[in-house]
Design a protein around this motif. Structure first.
Motif, mmCIF file in Angstrom:
data_model
loop_
_atom_site.group_PDB
_atom_site.id
_atom_site.type_symbol
_atom_site.label_atom_id
_atom_site.label_comp_id
_atom_site.label_asym_id
_atom_site.label_seq_id
_atom_site.Cartn_x
_atom_site.Cartn_y
_atom_site.Cartn_z
ATOM 1 N N ASP A 185 -4.695 -2.352 -0.638
ATOM 2 C CA ASP A 185 -3.408 -2.010 -1.253
ATOM 3 C C ASP A 185 -3.566 -1.574 -2.707
ATOM 4 O O ASP A 185 -2.938 -0.600 -3.147
ATOM 5 C CB ASP A 185 -2.418 -3.178 -1.128
ATOM 6 C CG ASP A 185 -1.862 -3.300 0.297
ATOM 7 O OD1 ASP A 185 -2.253 -2.495 1.171
ATOM 8 O OD2 ASP A 185 -1.042 -4.210 0.547
ATOM 9 N N ASN A 245 -0.313 -6.301 -3.999
ATOM 10 C CA ASN A 245 -0.662 -7.271 -2.965
ATOM 11 C C ASN A 245 -2.179 -7.293 -2.757
ATOM 12 O O ASN A 245 -2.801 -6.241 -2.597
ATOM 13 C CB ASN A 245 0.020 -6.871 -1.656
ATOM 14 C CG ASN A 245 -0.431 -7.714 -0.489
ATOM 15 O OD1 ASN A 245 -0.579 -8.926 -0.608
ATOM 16 N ND2 ASN A 245 -0.657 -7.086 0.652
ATOM 17 N N ASP A 285 -4.203 -8.362 1.723
ATOM 18 C CA ASP A 285 -4.872 -7.489 2.706
ATOM 19 C C ASP A 285 -6.363 -7.363 2.428
ATOM 20 O O ASP A 285 -7.069 -6.661 3.146
ATOM 21 C CB ASP A 285 -4.301 -6.063 2.625
ATOM 22 C CG ASP A 285 -2.885 -5.964 3.143
ATOM 23 O OD1 ASP A 285 -2.240 -7.010 3.265
ATOM 24 O OD2 ASP A 285 -2.441 -4.833 3.402
ATOM 25 N N GLY A 312 0.814 -1.216 0.000
ATOM 26 C CA GLY A 312 0.000 0.000 0.000
ATOM 27 C C GLY A 312 0.845 1.263 0.000
ATOM 28 O O GLY A 312 1.449 1.620 -1.017
ATOM 29 N N SER A 340 3.279 -7.617 2.590
ATOM 30 C CA SER A 340 3.041 -7.032 1.262
ATOM 31 C C SER A 340 3.856 -7.817 0.232
ATOM 32 O O SER A 340 3.311 -8.641 -0.501
ATOM 33 C CB SER A 340 3.418 -5.544 1.228
ATOM 34 O OG SER A 340 2.544 -4.777 2.035
HETATM 35 CA CA CA Z 1 -1.100 -3.433 2.958
#
Ligand code: CA
Ligand code: GDP
Length: 333
Positions: free
Chosen positions: A48, A33, A36, A9, A215
């Motif tokens: 993200d 990613n 999340d 992110g 991530s």
């Molecule tokens: Ca994240």
């Protein structure tokens, strides 16, 4: 120049802004990613991917680093008035529209990669943003039940439970000890269309200062992605998210401990390993880590790594690209 960036992110998104400023003509593919991701109120939320999309599309809340700027919170307040849980995940009104469009398209049968492309048609991030996988992967964190409080804690002393990453990170502020990080669904996940091709055709592959465990670690765990990076012609260069033995922002130390990695720039480089990483940039303040990283077989240099503004970040991107060019020459590739 074709550049592939594996991104989480905030750390990933801010780095990408600097990379675009440094190399406006580059063809940049971002593998995002999706570990999340969380389903809330029937909606598919991809924090993200959205942070990258909003940041590069000039829609991000700069201070927060996530969510939309000029946000309002009527839906959240109305949900709370109904007593609907959870109340700890911040979704603003403008942001909701993104999740509604995404969920609607996925309900109609479009894969996440196609949905992301459609959302990006509005935001024009100036990069090709691809989720790591179209398959559902949700990272969980194993904690002691006792740390969760409530009746379960008292009933099962000594027990452990896997909770959703967002519950651990956002609700619990990563305070309980994390015993393990489990990307649920990853064994069956396939790289999204375009991911392996972009890696194979890249001139340079970069790991921005994103979280190495939840991530970049999650992206690397999608079967096929790590192997593609190892086999790629392009050099892989990373930038440390750890400065002076601590994450610059967030609680990466908690999840590094869960995978047995010390919170230091050198330890993160060794965790990725020389099979994967060709070069590693550490902060000027961590210059004493350079020999240890080089001994591990990874080229290393110390430069300022704080993304204080776009120009400082662009300088980091230039240094990463310069290092990639050097290791490429040395490697004879
Ligand atoms: Ca994240
Ligand atoms: P998230 O998904 O929003 O947590 O973002 P990422 O995984 O992409 O990035 C999180 C990481 O970015 C954290 O571990 C931070 O230490 C790192 N980070 C944030 N700002 C900076 C910065 O200015 N410089 C460096 N080197 N790392 C940073």
């Amino acid at each position: 120049m074709r550049i592939v960036v594996l991104a989480g992110g905030i750390g990933g998104a801010r780095f990408l802004r600097g990379l675009k400023a440094a190399e406006p003509q580059a063809d940049i593919t971002v593998v995002g990613n999706t570990g999340d991701d969380i389903h809330l109120f029937g909606l598919k939320v991809c924090p993200d991917l959205d942070t990258v999309m909003y940041t590069l599309g000039e829609g991000i809340n700069e201070e927060q680093g996530w969510g939309r700027r000029d946000e309002t919170w009527s839906i959240r307040d109305e949900m709370a008035a109904y007593g609907v849980e959870p109340t700890w995940f911040g979704l603003g009104d403008r942001d909701y529209a993104t999740h509604i469009v995404r969920t609607q398209m996925m309900g109609a049968g479009y894969p996440l990669s196609a949905v992301t492309e459609a959302l990006c048609a509005r935001w024009k991030p100036g990069v090709r943003l691809i989720p790591m996988s179209d398959d559902r992967v949700e990272t969980h964190v194993v904690v002691d039940t006792a740390d969760l409080g409530g009746p379960a804690a008292a009933e099962h002393p000594g027990a452990r439970r896997a909770i959703h990453f967002q519950e651990y990170w956002v609700k619990l502020r990563a305070e309980p000890t994390a015993h393990a990080i489990v990307p649920v669904g990853i064994e069956e996940a396939k790289p999204a269309p375009g991911v392996l091709g972009a890696i194979a055709e890249a001139d340079v592959i970069l790991f921005p200062p994103s979280n190495p465990v939840v991530s970049i670690g999650t992206i690397l765990a999608v079967p096929g992605i790590r192997d593609a990076l190892v086999e790629a012609e392009a050099p892989v260069v990373g930038l440390s998210p750890i400065i002076g033995g601590a994450p610059v922002r967030g609680m990466a130390d908690k999840v590094l401990a869960a995978v047995g990695v010390e919170t230091s720039a050198a330890a993160v480089a060794r965790h990725y390993g020389p099979g994967l990483l060709d070069g590693w940039l550490v902060d000027s303040g961590d210059a004493d880590a350079v020999p240890a990283v080089e001994e591990a077989g990874i080229a290393c240099r110390a430069i300022p790594l704080l993304m204080t503004d776009v120009e400082a970040t662009a300088e980091m991107a230039r240094a990463a690209l310069a290092m990639a060019a050097e290791v490429r020459v040395e490697g004879g590739a």
